[in-house]
Design an enzyme around this catalytic site. Structure first.
Site, PDB file in Angstrom:
ATOM      1  N   CYS A  12       0.851  -1.199   0.000  1.00  0.00           N
ATOM      2  CA  CYS A  12       0.000   0.000   0.000  1.00  0.00           C
ATOM      3  C   CYS A  12       0.888   1.250   0.000  1.00  0.00           C
ATOM      4  O   CYS A  12       2.087   1.159   0.244  1.00  0.00           O
ATOM      5  CB  CYS A  12      -0.869  -0.007   1.244  1.00  0.00           C
ATOM      6  SG  CYS A  12       0.136   0.022   2.745  1.00  0.00           S
ATOM      7  N   HIS A  39       6.204  -5.858   7.503  1.00  0.00           N
ATOM      8  CA  HIS A  39       6.163  -7.248   7.961  1.00  0.00           C
ATOM      9  C   HIS A  39       6.659  -8.134   6.829  1.00  0.00           C
ATOM     10  O   HIS A  39       5.910  -8.923   6.266  1.00  0.00           O
ATOM     11  CB  HIS A  39       4.736  -7.641   8.336  1.00  0.00           C
ATOM     12  CG  HIS A  39       4.208  -6.886   9.515  1.00  0.00           C
ATOM     13  ND1 HIS A  39       4.905  -6.732  10.683  1.00  0.00           N
ATOM     14  CD2 HIS A  39       3.036  -6.246   9.707  1.00  0.00           C
ATOM     15  CE1 HIS A  39       4.191  -6.042  11.540  1.00  0.00           C
ATOM     16  NE2 HIS A  39       3.056  -5.724  10.962  1.00  0.00           N
ATOM     17  N   HIS A  74       3.060   1.979  11.150  1.00  0.00           N
ATOM     18  CA  HIS A  74       2.050   1.556  12.133  1.00  0.00           C
ATOM     19  C   HIS A  74       1.795   2.598  13.203  1.00  0.00           C
ATOM     20  O   HIS A  74       0.820   2.497  13.947  1.00  0.00           O
ATOM     21  CB  HIS A  74       2.512   0.278  12.834  1.00  0.00           C
ATOM     22  CG  HIS A  74       2.493  -0.919  11.957  1.00  0.00           C
ATOM     23  ND1 HIS A  74       3.631  -1.630  11.647  1.00  0.00           N
ATOM     24  CD2 HIS A  74       1.482  -1.540  11.327  1.00  0.00           C
ATOM     25  CE1 HIS A  74       3.310  -2.641  10.860  1.00  0.00           C
ATOM     26  NE2 HIS A  74       2.024  -2.597  10.635  1.00  0.00           N
ATOM     27  N   CYS A  96       1.619   6.235   8.849  1.00  0.00           N
ATOM     28  CA  CYS A  96       0.695   6.396   7.716  1.00  0.00           C
ATOM     29  C   CYS A  96      -0.421   7.368   8.109  1.00  0.00           C
ATOM     30  O   CYS A  96      -0.966   7.277   9.215  1.00  0.00           O
ATOM     31  CB  CYS A  96       0.099   5.029   7.355  1.00  0.00           C
ATOM     32  SG  CYS A  96      -1.163   5.154   6.083  1.00  0.00           S
ATOM     33  N   HIS A 124      -1.208  -6.188  18.655  1.00  0.00           N
ATOM     34  CA  HIS A 124      -0.605  -5.742  17.389  1.00  0.00           C
ATOM     35  C   HIS A 124      -0.040  -4.337  17.602  1.00  0.00           C
ATOM     36  O   HIS A 124      -0.626  -3.523  18.326  1.00  0.00           O
ATOM     37  CB  HIS A 124      -1.655  -5.736  16.272  1.00  0.00           C
ATOM     38  CG  HIS A 124      -1.084  -5.409  14.921  1.00  0.00           C
ATOM     39  ND1 HIS A 124      -0.864  -4.115  14.518  1.00  0.00           N
ATOM     40  CD2 HIS A 124      -0.676  -6.193  13.901  1.00  0.00           C
ATOM     41  CE1 HIS A 124      -0.347  -4.127  13.298  1.00  0.00           C
ATOM     42  NE2 HIS A 124      -0.219  -5.376  12.899  1.00  0.00           N
ATOM     43  N   GLU A 126       0.083  -1.625  15.880  1.00  0.00           N
ATOM     44  CA  GLU A 126      -0.782  -0.468  15.611  1.00  0.00           C
ATOM     45  C   GLU A 126      -1.805  -0.298  16.728  1.00  0.00           C
ATOM     46  O   GLU A 126      -2.054   0.819  17.207  1.00  0.00           O
ATOM     47  CB  GLU A 126      -1.509  -0.645  14.264  1.00  0.00           C
ATOM     48  CG  GLU A 126      -2.422   0.540  13.966  1.00  0.00           C
ATOM     49  CD  GLU A 126      -3.366   0.300  12.797  1.00  0.00           C
ATOM     50  OE1 GLU A 126      -3.001  -0.425  11.851  1.00  0.00           O
ATOM     51  OE2 GLU A 126      -4.478   0.851  12.840  1.00  0.00           O
ATOM     52  N   CYS A 190      -8.746   1.148   6.493  1.00  0.00           N
ATOM     53  CA  CYS A 190      -8.187   2.014   5.448  1.00  0.00           C
ATOM     54  C   CYS A 190      -8.616   1.544   4.047  1.00  0.00           C
ATOM     55  O   CYS A 190      -8.934   0.368   3.841  1.00  0.00           O
ATOM     56  CB  CYS A 190      -6.674   2.085   5.558  1.00  0.00           C
ATOM     57  SG  CYS A 190      -5.820   0.619   4.978  1.00  0.00           S
ATOM     58  N   SER A 218       1.790 -10.138   9.566  1.00  0.00           N
ATOM     59  CA  SER A 218       0.963  -9.148   8.883  1.00  0.00           C
ATOM     60  C   SER A 218      -0.518  -9.430   9.114  1.00  0.00           C
ATOM     61  O   SER A 218      -1.047 -10.454   8.692  1.00  0.00           O
ATOM     62  CB  SER A 218       1.292  -9.172   7.382  1.00  0.00           C
ATOM     63  OG  SER A 218       0.259  -8.554   6.663  1.00  0.00           O
ATOM     64  N   ASN A 220      -3.258  -7.885   7.962  1.00  0.00           N
ATOM     65  CA  ASN A 220      -4.170  -7.890   6.799  1.00  0.00           C
ATOM     66  C   ASN A 220      -3.964  -9.144   5.955  1.00  0.00           C
ATOM     67  O   ASN A 220      -4.902  -9.651   5.353  1.00  0.00           O
ATOM     68  CB  ASN A 220      -4.028  -6.589   6.004  1.00  0.00           C
ATOM     69  CG  ASN A 220      -2.701  -6.470   5.309  1.00  0.00           C
ATOM     70  OD1 ASN A 220      -2.549  -6.907   4.189  1.00  0.00           O
ATOM     71  ND2 ASN A 220      -1.712  -5.894   5.980  1.00  0.00           N
TER      72      ASN A 220
HETATM   73  S1  SF4 Z   1      -3.184   2.179   7.234  1.00  0.00           S
HETATM   74 FE1  SF4 Z   1      -3.575   1.135   5.319  1.00  0.00          FE
HETATM   75  S2  SF4 Z   1      -2.506   2.385   3.798  1.00  0.00           S
HETATM   76 FE2  SF4 Z   1      -1.676   2.906   5.780  1.00  0.00          FE
HETATM   77  S3  SF4 Z   1       0.100   1.581   6.108  1.00  0.00           S
HETATM   78 FE3  SF4 Z   1      -1.634   0.577   7.062  1.00  0.00          FE
HETATM   79  S4  SF4 Z   1      -2.421  -0.785   5.456  1.00  0.00           S
HETATM   80 FE4  SF4 Z   1      -1.123   0.712   4.447  1.00  0.00          FE
END
Ligand code: SF4
Length: 278
Positions: A12, A39, A74, A96, A124, A126, A190, A218, A220
């Site tokens: 991304c 990651h 993150h 981000c 995690h 984030e 996002c 990771s 996602n």
């Molecule tokens: S928030 Fe979304 S666009 Fe931003 S780093 Fe994470 S996955 Fe990527």
């Protein structure tokens, strides 16, 4: 074997921008990357080779050895930011903007008197950054974890890479368990994550098996794998071509390919080449 690529997949803009910034740093040896910048083992090994010091995800409570410290995409909490700056560190911030949006939403809800429910993976990096600044919050990984909390105002947000369907289920459960409460939901998944999830759904209509390329940590990537399996499609989570279980694909002549938001194009292409050669 025929390989069908998902329409949206892979790295991304948030991760790409962080990596670009890392490559622009003139003196990597004087800089510590605070946590995993991406990651992805190959990219991390490359950064290490360039001389960056790295604070592992599990040891971020220790102070980085260099003055210059790179904050990853993150993000980190304000509390952590203050701790680092208070210790004389100079921050290179690659948080981000879409992670920053989650922090802002959480703070806004708390300032407005909401108990904050964060839909995401407990522990995690984030999520840790989001909740460290909150006084009253809970992290829930699924709708099953929603309880009857003793609050009249409940705000719901999510980790940026959560599965939109999981977040929707959590929201429904919160409303059901708190019929008298004022429930406010802010959608913080996002756009790149949503696009990858939507592309996977389309892909799953067309293939009997899917290979998902992405780091072990990771979030996602794991969500993509779980979703494919929930739809009854055979899914392999691989970090690179060496991880592909070729025997597991016996009898299959078309395979789908997708990748998490930390996966470099070169790694995706290497996996595609291997699959096409089967
Ligand atoms: S928030 Fe979304 S666009 Fe931003 S780093 Fe994470 S996955 Fe990527």
């Amino acid at each position: 074997m025929q390989v069908v690529r998902a329409e949206a997949m892979g790295m991304c803009f948030g991760v790409r921008d962080a990596l670009t910034l890392a490559h622009e740093i003139a003196e990597p040896k004087s800089t510590t990357i605070h946590g995993e910048l991406v990651h992805n083992a190959t990219v991390l090994a490359d950064l290490e080779e360039r001389g960056f010091a790295m604070t592992g995800e599990g040891s971020r409570t220790a102070l980085p050895p260099t003055v210059a410290v790179m904050v990853t995409a993150h993000g980190i909490s304000n509390r952590e930011r203050d701790r680092l700056q208070g210790a004389g560190k100079s921050l290179i911030d690659t948080t981000c903007p879409l992670v920053r949006r989650v922090h802002d939403a959480a703070q806004r809800l708390e300032a407005d008197g909401y108990f904050v429910v964060v839909a995401g993976r407990r522990g995690h990096v984030e999520v840790r950054g989001i909740v460290e600044d909150l006084a009253h919050h809970v992290v829930v990984e699924s709708a099953d974890e929603v309880e009857a909390w003793p609050y009249g105002k409940i705000g719901i947000i999510s980790q940026s890479t959560a599965a939109a369907a999981d977040v929707a289920a959590i929201r429904t459960a919160v409303i059901a368990r708190h019929p008298a409460a004022q429930v406010r939901f802010i959608d913080t998944v996002c756009r790149p994550t949503k696009e990858r999830q939507a592309a996977l759904e389309t892909l799953l209509d067309r293939v009997p098996a899917v290979i998902v390329v992405g780091g072990e940590n990771s979030n996602n990537t794991r969500r993509l794998v779980e979703r494919a399996r929930a739809r009854g499609v055979l899914a392999q989570h691989v970090q690179g071509p060496d991880d592909v279980d070729i025997d597991g694909l016996r009898g299959i002549d078309t395979v789908g390919l997708t990748a998490g938001t930390s996966t470099p194009d070169a790694v995706i292409d290497a996996v595609a080449r291997l699959l096409e050669s089967i």
